[in-house]
Design an enzyme around this catalytic site. Structure first.
Site, short mmCIF file in Angstrom:
data_model
loop_
_atom_site.label_atom_id
_atom_site.label_comp_id
_atom_site.label_asym_id
_atom_site.label_seq_id
_atom_site.Cartn_x
_atom_site.Cartn_y
_atom_site.Cartn_z
N TYR A 156 9.95 -2.77 -1.89
CA TYR A 156 10.46 -2.22 -3.16
C TYR A 156 9.51 -1.17 -3.70
O TYR A 156 9.94 -0.08 -4.13
CB TYR A 156 10.63 -3.34 -4.18
CG TYR A 156 11.12 -2.86 -5.52
CD1 TYR A 156 12.45 -2.52 -5.72
CD2 TYR A 156 10.23 -2.72 -6.60
CE1 TYR A 156 12.89 -2.05 -6.96
CE2 TYR A 156 10.67 -2.27 -7.84
CZ TYR A 156 12.00 -1.94 -8.01
OH TYR A 156 12.43 -1.47 -9.24
N LYS A 160 10.31 2.82 -4.44
CA LYS A 160 10.18 3.47 -5.74
C LYS A 160 9.09 4.55 -5.74
O LYS A 160 9.20 5.53 -6.48
CB LYS A 160 9.92 2.42 -6.82
CG LYS A 160 11.17 1.61 -7.16
CD LYS A 160 12.30 2.50 -7.66
CE LYS A 160 13.48 1.73 -8.17
NZ LYS A 160 14.55 2.61 -8.73
#
Length: 251
Positions: A156, A160
């Site tokens: 994740y 990002k």
């Protein structure tokens, strides 16, 4: 309808709930014509019902940004309704976590496909309207984990961080064409389906200099600023909206 964005045509991905929903409603309240994209029909229909009394035009589109055909179909629907796009907000994203040593490959692929490739795809598809017109605003969504680290969030965080770098590249590449590409990176925001926390709630609040978690409404102001004429000379930047978390040296 009067407002800062009267007559502006806005696409909000991930607009069915949480921060995306708040952003879509904020644009509608400012007079924009808003296309809300989310994975489920129930979500987009619910947000469209909230926008209806605000007076502008709106479109509710079921769309998974990780699917190229669905994004193309959404573009056709938005173009038919509005004739083009002036503002794109890429709020769509997915979150999963787990030990990095054996984090499943299919979950890695989903995170990268939705969060990075999906953001780029929407920039390409909806951004072509802006590039052709010589004007437009794109706001992408990063995260605190674009800049810092929590355990068990490797994929994740990588996705990002990728969004922030994508924002930088498009920001400098498209600036001369009149298209501003920037981003926001929300901090610990209180939403209806929160991410699993690395800290206890009291510890999270104690770590935030502002003394509270953020709310979706705390993100809408920075997004609307970046989508406005006030940000015409802002390119490739990501504003961290976290109550001071990232700057604080407290352990």
């Amino acid at each position: 309808m009067a407002g800062r964005f009267a007559g502006r045509r806005v696409v909000v991905t991930g607009g069915g709930r949480g921060i995306g929903r708040a952003v879509a409603l904020a644009f509608a309240a400012e007079g924009a014509d808003v296309a809300v994209l989310a994975r489920t029909k129930e979500q987009v229909d619910a947000v469209a019902a909230e926008m209806a009394p605000l007076g502008g035009r709106y479109v509710a589109v079921s769309c998974d940004v990780g699917d190229a055909e669905q994004v193309a179909a959404a573009d056709r629907q938005v173009t038919e309704a509005f004739g083009g796009v002036d503002v794109l907000v890429n709020a769509a994203g997915v979150f999963t976590m787990g030990p990095s040593a054996d984090f499943p490959a299919d979950q890695v692929n989903e995170l990268l496909t939705t969060n990075v490739a999906g953001t780029l795809r929407c920039c390409q598809v909806f951004g072509r309207h802006m590039l052709a017109a010589g004007a437009g605003k794109i706001v992408n969504f990063g995260s605190l984990l674009s800049f810092t680290a929590f355990p068990e969030r490797a994929a994740y965080a990588a996705s990002k961080a990728g969004v922030v770098q994508l924002t930088r590249v498009l920001g400098v590449e498209w600036a001369a064409a009149g298209v501003n590409v920037n981003g926001v990176a929300p901090g610990m925001i209180r939403i209806e389906t929160p991410h699993p926390a690395a800290l206890a709630e009291d510890d999270i609040v104690a770590r935030i200099p502002a003394g509270r978690r953020g709310a979706p409404a705390d993100i809408t102001g920075p997004v609307l600023f970046l989508a406005s004429a006030d940000a015409d000379y802002v390119n490739g930047q990501t504003i961290v909206v976290d109550g001071g978390w990232l700057s604080y040296g407290y352990l």
